[in-house]
Design a protein around this motif. Structure first.
Motif, PDB file in Angstrom:
ATOM      1  N   SER A  99       0.821  -1.207   0.000  1.00  0.00           N
ATOM      2  CA  SER A  99       0.000   0.000   0.000  1.00  0.00           C
ATOM      3  C   SER A  99       0.859   1.262   0.000  1.00  0.00           C
ATOM      4  O   SER A  99       0.538   2.243  -0.674  1.00  0.00           O
ATOM      5  N   ARG A 100       1.961   1.223   0.740  1.00  0.00           N
ATOM      6  CA  ARG A 100       2.852   2.395   0.753  1.00  0.00           C
ATOM      7  C   ARG A 100       3.529   2.596  -0.594  1.00  0.00           C
ATOM      8  O   ARG A 100       3.789   3.727  -1.008  1.00  0.00           O
ATOM      9  N   SER A 191      -5.039   8.216 -18.445  1.00  0.00           N
ATOM     10  CA  SER A 191      -4.792   6.784 -18.309  1.00  0.00           C
ATOM     11  C   SER A 191      -3.975   6.477 -17.066  1.00  0.00           C
ATOM     12  O   SER A 191      -4.265   5.549 -16.310  1.00  0.00           O
ATOM     13  N   MET A 192      -2.938   7.276 -16.837  1.00  0.00           N
ATOM     14  CA  MET A 192      -2.089   7.059 -15.673  1.00  0.00           C
ATOM     15  C   MET A 192      -2.868   7.278 -14.381  1.00  0.00           C
ATOM     16  O   MET A 192      -2.706   6.547 -13.405  1.00  0.00           O
ATOM     17  N   ALA A 193      -3.738   8.280 -14.377  1.00  0.00           N
ATOM     18  CA  ALA A 193      -4.533   8.555 -13.180  1.00  0.00           C
ATOM     19  C   ALA A 193      -5.472   7.394 -12.866  1.00  0.00           C
ATOM     20  O   ALA A 193      -5.647   7.013 -11.700  1.00  0.00           O
ATOM     21  N   SER A 194      -6.097   6.792 -13.902  1.00  0.00           N
ATOM     22  CA  SER A 194      -6.997   5.665 -13.692  1.00  0.00           C
ATOM     23  C   SER A 194      -6.263   4.443 -13.148  1.00  0.00           C
ATOM     24  O   SER A 194      -6.725   3.771 -12.222  1.00  0.00           O
ATOM     25  N   LYS A 200      -4.245   1.861  -6.058  1.00  0.00           N
ATOM     26  CA  LYS A 200      -4.366   2.326  -4.683  1.00  0.00           C
ATOM     27  C   LYS A 200      -5.586   1.690  -3.995  1.00  0.00           C
ATOM     28  O   LYS A 200      -5.522   1.276  -2.832  1.00  0.00           O
ATOM     29  N   SER A 201      -6.722   1.593  -4.718  1.00  0.00           N
ATOM     30  CA  SER A 201      -7.923   0.988  -4.154  1.00  0.00           C
ATOM     31  C   SER A 201      -7.706  -0.487  -3.843  1.00  0.00           C
ATOM     32  O   SER A 201      -8.135  -0.993  -2.799  1.00  0.00           O
ATOM     33  N   GLN A 202      -7.022  -1.199  -4.728  1.00  0.00           N
ATOM     34  CA  GLN A 202      -6.741  -2.611  -4.517  1.00  0.00           C
ATOM     35  C   GLN A 202      -5.824  -2.810  -3.317  1.00  0.00           C
ATOM     36  O   GLN A 202      -6.018  -3.734  -2.522  1.00  0.00           O
ATOM     37  N   ALA A 203      -4.860  -1.927  -3.163  1.00  0.00           N
ATOM     38  CA  ALA A 203      -3.941  -2.034  -2.028  1.00  0.00           C
ATOM     39  C   ALA A 203      -4.671  -1.794  -0.709  1.00  0.00           C
ATOM     40  O   ALA A 203      -4.429  -2.484   0.288  1.00  0.00           O
ATOM     41  N   LYS A 208      -7.192  -3.954   4.397  1.00  0.00           N
ATOM     42  CA  LYS A 208      -8.379  -4.160   5.236  1.00  0.00           C
ATOM     43  C   LYS A 208      -8.654  -5.643   5.455  1.00  0.00           C
ATOM     44  O   LYS A 208      -8.996  -6.069   6.567  1.00  0.00           O
ATOM     45  N   ALA A 209      -8.516  -6.444   4.393  1.00  0.00           N
ATOM     46  CA  ALA A 209      -8.760  -7.883   4.521  1.00  0.00           C
ATOM     47  C   ALA A 209      -7.744  -8.524   5.460  1.00  0.00           C
ATOM     48  O   ALA A 209      -8.099  -9.359   6.309  1.00  0.00           O
ATOM     49  N   ALA A 210      -6.466  -8.129   5.328  1.00  0.00           N
ATOM     50  CA  ALA A 210      -5.431  -8.692   6.196  1.00  0.00           C
ATOM     51  C   ALA A 210      -5.635  -8.256   7.649  1.00  0.00           C
ATOM     52  O   ALA A 210      -5.447  -9.053   8.581  1.00  0.00           O
ATOM     53  N   GLU A 211      -6.017  -6.999   7.862  1.00  0.00           N
ATOM     54  CA  GLU A 211      -6.281  -6.521   9.224  1.00  0.00           C
ATOM     55  C   GLU A 211      -7.465  -7.259   9.843  1.00  0.00           C
ATOM     56  O   GLU A 211      -7.447  -7.598  11.037  1.00  0.00           O
ATOM     57  N   SER A 212      -8.507  -7.502   9.042  1.00  0.00           N
ATOM     58  CA  SER A 212      -9.676  -8.230   9.537  1.00  0.00           C
ATOM     59  C   SER A 212      -9.301  -9.653   9.949  1.00  0.00           C
ATOM     60  O   SER A 212      -9.773 -10.170  10.962  1.00  0.00           O
TER      61      SER A 212
END
Length: 449
Positions: A99-100, A191-194, A200-203, A208-212
């Motif tokens: 994520s970082r 394109s780069m922004a998308s 970032k959303s996937q990270a 969140k899944a790992a923290e849960s």
């Protein structure tokens, strides 16, 4: 199969008239009276708990500590077990690191068009250009202000280039190149922004899944109840099957819901230090603060059942005891019976029980079988007739009334139908004499005393 039964009154409901020597010996008469009539529907049922939840391991690991024993009563939120899972903790570290690293890289296109300066300005045109520049500088947006000033410069260059064809051609070429570069830069930036936003959303979802998953390593009771410890597979390998797939999905680290297994007696009993796999059952919490009944009522009787209907319940495990119950809900999903018909689920709230001598009956356990007797219709003072007096004729219910010594056919409408006595809603009046025995052998106009 549901069996309809009635509660026969203890008192004689109708005053019977004695048979005379002139009356056919197979026919007996009685006078219509008022009497209580109760209709009961009988159905098989099973005792159930208010709620039950099986708590499963969210990841492969080892039971670090077990806080409860078999049969312990726990409160909501109380810790049942802690699981040590280096694999889950390592996945959380990796997710945070990814994520970082997913921070978006900056990309700012910077395209400047050359300006052309000629000295052959017309003074009048120069005055207009000066006014245009003055108005453009009042625009607050730096980018828009810059574009307006550039456009003014280009327009001024075009005016100056009228005197020189080469200068005009050069200015036009520069404008075409600038437009092409601007379009390419805009598309590349979008394109780069998308891509950056998706990464970032996937990270974030992975974190969140790992923290849960890590939070779920502390197994807590979802509600107050009694604990039944489960059995585990031993944790010898990675999770497989449906449970393994669930553990890999976002949010799969949460305590998994109860799933049927091939055999509850197989596996290793839950204990401190025992290795476990993802999806292994740690414990089942059952809330027995309120017991319920799930009854299967036949389709021929279910329309008589309403919320609030009272019932008496008998359990195979407690002979001689009767429990009270009240209907709390009627299902609409049919269930096929073994005899070809269908039944409907009826839910009841189970009350206290007592033996015939008045002593208190023990509290049942979930899963016990029972028989419910639902009082679906009741009339305290009904115009009543013995069930033997009713003759079915197609869709009609018929009785034989005696008027002036002659049998007369009467079509009646029935209400509550007990085992021995039925309620007559219309067609008969109190005091009339009717045939109560041998009614199927009577004919219209037959002489009867």
């Amino acid at each position: 199969m549901t069996i309809r039964r009635g509660l026969a009154p203890l008192l004689v409901l109708l005053a019977l008239t004695g048979c005379t020597s002139e009356e056919p010996p197979s026919v007996q008469l009685a006078e219509v009276r008022r009497a209580p009539v109760t209709e009961v529907v009988e159905a098989p049922a099973t005792i159930g708990a208010r709620a039950s939840a099986t708590l499963r391991s969210p990841a492969q690991g080892t039971i670090a500590k077990l806080y409860v024993r078999e049969g312990d009563r726990v409160r909501k939120g109380e810790i049942i077990a802690r699981i040590r899972s280096p694999q889950a903790e390592d996945q959380l570290r990796q997710a945070r690191q990814a994520s970082r690293m997913s921070a978006p890289a900056s990309f700012t296109p910077n395209v400047r068009l050359p300006t052309f300066d000629t000295r052959a300005f017309d003074r009048k045109v120069a005055t207009h250009f000066a006014k245009a520049r003055k108005e453009a500088r009042k625009v607050d947006d730096p980018q828009a202000r810059k574009q307006l000033l550039s456009a003014i410069d280009l327009a001024q260059a075009q005016h100056r280039a009228q005197a020189k064809a080469l200068s005009s051609i050069t200015a036009q070429l520069n404008r075409s190149i600038s437009g092409l570069l601007t379009g390419v830069s805009s598309g590349l930036s979008s394109s780069m922004a998308s891509l950056q936003a998706a990464s970032k959303s996937q990270a974030r979802a992975a974190v969140k899944a790992a923290e849960s998953t890590v939070r779920s390593l502390t197994v807590k009771a979802p509600f107050s109840g009694i604990v039944t410890l489960g059995r585990v597979s031993g944790g010898g390998g990675a999770p497989s099957g449906v449970e393994g797939l669930l553990s890999q999905l976002p949010g799969g680290g949460q305590q998994l819901p109860s799933m049927p297994s091939g055999g509850s007696a197989s596996g290793t009993p839950v204990a401190t230090g025992v290795p476990i796999s993802a999806g292994d059952s740690i414990a089942t919490v059952t809330d027995v603060s309120e017991l319920t009944l799930a009854a299967d009522v036949d389709e021929t009787d279910v329309l008589l059942v309403r919320k609030g209907v009272k019932a008496d319940v008998e359990l195979d495990a407690v002979p001689g005891a009767t429990y009270t119950a009240v209907v709390t809900g009627i299902g609409v999903t049919p269930m096929e019976g073994t005899t070809g018909g269908v039944s409907y689920p009826v839910r009841l709230s189970l009350g206290a029980g007592a033996f015939d001598d008045g002593s208190k009956a023990p509290t049942p356990k979930p899963g016990m079988s029972a028989v419910t007797r639902l009082t679906v219709r009741e009339s305290a003072s009904a115009v009543s007739a013995p069930a033997s007096a009713i003759v079915s004729s197609g869709r009609e219910s018929v009785v034989w009334a005696v008027s002036n010594g002659v049998a007369r056919r009467r079509v009646v409408k029935l209400g509550a139908q007990g085992d021995a006595v039925v309620e007559v809603l219309s067609g008969l009046s109190v005091g009339e004499r009717i045939v109560v025995k041998g009614a199927d052998s009577v004919r219209e106009g037959q002489t009867l005393p």
